[in-house]
Design a protein around this motif. Sequence first.
Motif, mmCIF file in Angstrom:
data_model
loop_
_atom_site.group_PDB
_atom_site.id
_atom_site.type_symbol
_atom_site.label_atom_id
_atom_site.label_comp_id
_atom_site.label_asym_id
_atom_site.label_seq_id
_atom_site.Cartn_x
_atom_site.Cartn_y
_atom_site.Cartn_z
ATOM 1 N N ALA A 83 0.827 -1.202 0.000
ATOM 2 C CA ALA A 83 0.000 0.000 0.000
ATOM 3 C C ALA A 83 0.864 1.257 0.000
ATOM 4 C CB ALA A 83 -0.934 -0.001 1.209
ATOM 5 N N ILE A 84 1.976 1.218 0.715
ATOM 6 C CA ILE A 84 2.884 2.372 0.749
ATOM 7 C C ILE A 84 3.504 2.579 -0.630
ATOM 8 C CG2 ILE A 84 5.039 3.250 1.716
ATOM 9 C CD1 ILE A 84 4.284 1.750 4.326
ATOM 10 N N TYR A 85 3.935 1.490 -1.257
ATOM 11 C CA TYR A 85 4.504 1.584 -2.605
ATOM 12 C C TYR A 85 3.486 2.208 -3.567
ATOM 13 C CZ TYR A 85 5.968 0.126 -7.264
ATOM 14 O OH TYR A 85 6.298 0.124 -8.599
ATOM 15 N N ALA A 86 2.252 1.697 -3.544
ATOM 16 C CA ALA A 86 1.218 2.199 -4.444
ATOM 17 C C ALA A 86 0.914 3.672 -4.173
ATOM 18 C CB ALA A 86 -0.056 1.364 -4.291
ATOM 19 N N SER A 87 0.931 4.066 -2.902
ATOM 20 C CA SER A 87 0.599 5.441 -2.539
ATOM 21 C C SER A 87 1.694 6.414 -2.945
ATOM 22 C CB SER A 87 0.343 5.526 -1.029
ATOM 23 O OG SER A 87 -0.770 4.723 -0.679
ATOM 24 N N PHE A 88 2.966 5.990 -2.865
ATOM 25 C CA PHE A 88 4.062 6.843 -3.331
ATOM 26 C C PHE A 88 3.964 7.043 -4.844
ATOM 27 C CE2 PHE A 88 5.781 6.812 0.774
ATOM 28 C CZ PHE A 88 6.964 7.531 0.838
ATOM 29 N N ARG A 89 3.605 5.984 -5.564
ATOM 30 C CA ARG A 89 3.430 6.118 -7.013
ATOM 31 C C ARG A 89 2.261 7.033 -7.322
ATOM 32 N NH1 ARG A 89 5.997 2.530 -10.652
ATOM 33 N NH2 ARG A 89 5.007 3.863 -12.194
ATOM 34 N N GLU A 90 1.181 6.874 -6.571
ATOM 35 C CA GLU A 90 -0.041 7.640 -6.813
ATOM 36 C C GLU A 90 0.151 9.127 -6.525
ATOM 37 O OE1 GLU A 90 -4.583 7.886 -4.914
ATOM 38 O OE2 GLU A 90 -3.178 6.340 -4.264
ATOM 39 N N GLN A 91 0.737 9.456 -5.384
ATOM 40 C CA GLN A 91 0.805 10.863 -4.969
ATOM 41 C C GLN A 91 2.041 11.592 -5.487
ATOM 42 O OE1 GLN A 91 -0.581 11.921 -1.057
ATOM 43 N NE2 GLN A 91 1.135 13.295 -0.702
ATOM 44 N N TYR A 92 3.186 10.907 -5.476
ATOM 45 C CA TYR A 92 4.435 11.574 -5.831
ATOM 46 C C TYR A 92 5.009 11.147 -7.181
ATOM 47 C CZ TYR A 92 4.419 12.466 -0.756
ATOM 48 O OH TYR A 92 4.074 12.842 0.522
ATOM 49 N N GLY A 93 4.475 10.077 -7.736
ATOM 50 C CA GLY A 93 5.066 9.546 -8.956
ATOM 51 C C GLY A 93 6.415 8.896 -8.688
ATOM 52 N N ILE A 94 6.649 8.475 -7.457
ATOM 53 C CA ILE A 94 7.926 7.872 -7.063
ATOM 54 C C ILE A 94 7.801 6.355 -7.058
ATOM 55 C CG2 ILE A 94 9.551 7.558 -5.152
ATOM 56 C CD1 ILE A 94 9.017 10.422 -4.328
ATOM 57 N N ASN A 95 8.707 5.707 -7.766
ATOM 58 C CA ASN A 95 8.792 4.248 -7.753
ATOM 59 C C ASN A 95 9.801 3.861 -6.682
ATOM 60 O OD1 ASN A 95 9.428 1.525 -8.212
ATOM 61 N ND2 ASN A 95 9.043 1.694 -10.403
ATOM 62 N N LEU A 96 9.326 3.370 -5.551
ATOM 63 C CA LEU A 96 10.214 3.071 -4.433
ATOM 64 C C LEU A 96 11.222 1.975 -4.757
ATOM 65 C CD1 LEU A 96 7.831 3.325 -1.342
ATOM 66 C CD2 LEU A 96 9.735 4.830 -1.930
ATOM 67 N N ILE A 97 10.877 1.095 -5.683
ATOM 68 C CA ILE A 97 11.825 0.051 -6.077
ATOM 69 C C ILE A 97 13.047 0.687 -6.745
ATOM 70 C CG2 ILE A 97 12.188 -1.934 -7.593
ATOM 71 C CD1 ILE A 97 9.279 -2.703 -7.112
ATOM 72 N N GLU A 98 12.798 1.680 -7.600
ATOM 73 C CA GLU A 98 13.894 2.363 -8.279
ATOM 74 C C GLU A 98 14.696 3.249 -7.329
ATOM 75 O OE1 GLU A 98 12.099 4.460 -11.490
ATOM 76 O OE2 GLU A 98 11.749 2.652 -12.684
ATOM 77 N N GLU A 99 14.091 3.607 -6.192
ATOM 78 C CA GLU A 99 14.766 4.482 -5.226
ATOM 79 C C GLU A 99 15.581 3.714 -4.189
ATOM 80 O OE1 GLU A 99 14.991 7.801 -5.175
ATOM 81 O OE2 GLU A 99 13.936 7.808 -7.087
ATOM 82 N N GLN A 100 15.599 2.404 -4.277
ATOM 83 C CA GLN A 100 16.374 1.614 -3.321
ATOM 84 C C GLN A 100 17.853 1.994 -3.417
ATOM 85 O OE1 GLN A 100 15.554 -2.560 -3.865
ATOM 86 N NE2 GLN A 100 13.408 -2.340 -3.322
ATOM 87 N N GLY A 101 18.446 2.227 -2.252
ATOM 88 C CA GLY A 101 19.845 2.622 -2.212
ATOM 89 C C GLY A 101 20.071 4.101 -2.435
ATOM 90 N N LYS A 102 19.010 4.850 -2.757
ATOM 91 C CA LYS A 102 19.151 6.281 -3.035
ATOM 92 C C LYS A 102 18.329 7.147 -2.080
ATOM 93 C CE LYS A 102 17.911 5.600 -7.349
ATOM 94 N NZ LYS A 102 17.571 5.843 -8.769
ATOM 95 N N LEU A 103 17.052 6.842 -1.934
ATOM 96 C CA LEU A 103 16.180 7.642 -1.073
ATOM 97 C C LEU A 103 16.545 7.417 0.389
ATOM 98 C CD1 LEU A 103 13.663 9.532 -1.036
ATOM 99 C CD2 LEU A 103 12.273 7.469 -0.732
ATOM 100 N N GLN A 104 16.912 8.490 1.078
ATOM 101 C CA GLN A 104 17.353 8.380 2.465
ATOM 102 C C GLN A 104 16.165 8.238 3.422
ATOM 103 O OE1 GLN A 104 20.947 8.347 3.333
ATOM 104 N NE2 GLN A 104 20.594 7.715 1.221
ATOM 105 N N TRP A 105 16.428 7.662 4.595
ATOM 106 C CA TRP A 105 15.368 7.364 5.549
ATOM 107 C C TRP A 105 14.608 8.609 5.977
ATOM 108 C CZ3 TRP A 105 12.360 3.699 7.011
ATOM 109 C CH2 TRP A 105 11.710 3.730 8.243
#
Length: 205
Positions: A110-132
């Motif tokens: 649900a968090i993954y889907a919501s990041f895509r929905e609201q921010y257009g962010i693919n959390l899978i692609e952000e692994q190792g880059k997006l800080q905590w």
Amino acid sequence: MLRLTDDLKRGYQLRDRVYKLNLAYDNVLRFYELLDDDHFSAIEKAQTAFEMFFGFAPGPDDEYVAGAFEAIAKYLSEDPYEDTSAGATDLAGNDFTPTKYYSFSQDAGAIYASFREQYGINLIEEQGKLQWDEFKALFAGLGPKTYFQRIVAIRQADPNDYEGKEQVELLEAQNRYALADNHSEEAVQAQLAGFADALKGWALS
């Protein structure tokens, strides 16, 4: 939170060197999964987690491990909207611990889907880059219409406020989205605190 975050982003000093920490959101979430793994002792978890954050394994007698995790645990637990100087109080002035109706692990989809929905962010692609700290700020900003926040609203709803068919549907939804006992964020934070305490005891032994 920003001061502590900036300190850790610059690095953590061990003896005469400053080491860069891996504070990517996915690495932190893997650390939480490690805490929940009963196949390892607290010391084994500490050694594994140390390598996850620092990139190398500590020696079996390195006392600085406990101090390092005390700083990391404090950083992971920081909430910019929570007064950590005293316990929260209700309208009557009584102390209480705010309930958190989510789990980073159980609600991952649900968090993954919501990041895509609201921010257009693919959390899978952000692994190792997006800080905590960045992840948590975006997470806190998820709107009420996102999939994740709709699930949270279902968990928070009081069935007594509904009647008939609506009440039945709510109860069914609450059962479907119910959190496992050890998955709530209160449980995770308690686990983190217990882990830190175990390391302190180890360092003093």
